[in-house]
Scaffold this motif. Structure first.
Motif, PDB file in Angstrom:
ATOM      1  N   ALA A 135      61.994  -0.437 -20.656  1.00 27.01           N
ATOM      2  CA  ALA A 135      62.283   0.986 -20.454  1.00 27.01           C
ATOM      3  C   ALA A 135      61.381   1.573 -19.362  1.00 27.01           C
ATOM      4  O   ALA A 135      61.844   2.354 -18.513  1.00 27.01           O
ATOM      5  N   LEU A 136      60.112   1.202 -19.358  1.00 24.78           N
ATOM      6  CA  LEU A 136      59.161   1.675 -18.338  1.00 24.78           C
ATOM      7  C   LEU A 136      59.616   1.215 -16.949  1.00 24.78           C
ATOM      8  O   LEU A 136      59.664   2.017 -16.003  1.00 24.78           O
ATOM      9  N   ILE A 137      59.949  -0.071 -16.806  1.00 27.57           N
ATOM     10  CA  ILE A 137      60.362  -0.610 -15.501  1.00 27.57           C
ATOM     11  C   ILE A 137      61.624   0.093 -15.020  1.00 27.57           C
ATOM     12  O   ILE A 137      61.717   0.515 -13.857  1.00 27.57           O
ATOM     13  N   HIS A 138      62.597   0.256 -15.900  1.00 24.79           N
ATOM     14  CA  HIS A 138      63.834   0.918 -15.498  1.00 24.79           C
ATOM     15  C   HIS A 138      63.567   2.358 -15.049  1.00 24.79           C
ATOM     16  O   HIS A 138      64.101   2.798 -14.032  1.00 24.79           O
ATOM     17  N   ARG A 139      62.717   3.071 -15.773  1.00 20.60           N
ATOM     18  CA  ARG A 139      62.384   4.448 -15.356  1.00 20.60           C
ATOM     19  C   ARG A 139      61.712   4.453 -13.993  1.00 20.60           C
ATOM     20  O   ARG A 139      62.044   5.271 -13.129  1.00 20.60           O
ATOM     21  N   ALA A 140      60.741   3.557 -13.787  1.00 20.71           N
ATOM     22  CA  ALA A 140      60.037   3.514 -12.502  1.00 20.71           C
ATOM     23  C   ALA A 140      61.022   3.203 -11.370  1.00 20.71           C
ATOM     24  O   ALA A 140      60.961   3.805 -10.293  1.00 20.71           O
ATOM     25  N   MET A 141      61.942   2.278 -11.630  1.00 20.95           N
ATOM     26  CA  MET A 141      62.926   1.937 -10.594  1.00 20.95           C
ATOM     27  C   MET A 141      63.789   3.150 -10.249  1.00 20.95           C
ATOM     28  O   MET A 141      63.941   3.501  -9.076  1.00 20.95           O
TER      29      MET A 141
END
Length: 162
Positions: free
Chosen positions: A19-25
């Motif tokens: 979830a963190l990676i997707h938000r950052a992307m």
């Protein structure tokens, strides 16, 4: 400075990390990539792929305020004993610019995979190139253009180890 705890990856972290990676992307990298490209890239970032990467890297998790606010991993570059690579360096958008990225780089550069390496490679997003340049990483062959995967290949040779 906020209090940040550094821990090794645990399987139960995978969902929150994805979830963190997707938000950052979608919130940070959207300035340099099309939404369509990010949707395609996000499809391969799954709990399974993150857990698999953690199985062969030293995968660090950075927590503040009872949540994961950053990640970073280091591992061998294609199995090499003398080259290593950084992976999965992301910071939650609302925590960017608060020193967590610096803490991630410092942590990875303190790791045994870094210390044994003559060369470190980073598959960087276009968005992150200037961040890595502040730590002495340069674009390979002076090429700032992203490759077919939208990645800018960066590297640093370690002094005294070359």
């Amino acid at each position: 400075y906020m209090k940040v705890d550094i821990d090794g990856f645990k399987n139960e972290d995978a969902k929150e990390i994805v979830a963190l990676i997707h938000r950052a992307m979608f919130e940070t990298n959207i300035t340099d990539y099309s939404k369509e490209d990010l949707i395609e890239d996000a499809k391969v970032i799954t709990e399974v792929s993150v857990t698999e990467r953690a199985s062969w890297t030293h995968f660090y998790v950075f927590r503040a305020d009872d949540k994961i606010v950053g990640t970073g991993a280091i591992g061998p570059y294609w199995g090499s004993e003398i080259e290593s690579s950084f992976f999965t360096i992301f910071v939650l958008p609302e925590y960017q610019g608060q020193g967590i990225g610096h803490l991630i780089i410092h942590t990875l550069e303190s790791d045994e995979y870094y210390k044994r390496a003559h060369r470190i490679e980073i598959p960087a997003s276009i968005t992150a190139v200037s961040f890595y340049e502040r730590y002495g990483y340069v674009c390979k062959c002076d090429n700032k253009q992203p490759d077919d995967e939208g990645i800018v290949r960066m590297e640093k040779y370690r002094s005294g180890n070359v």
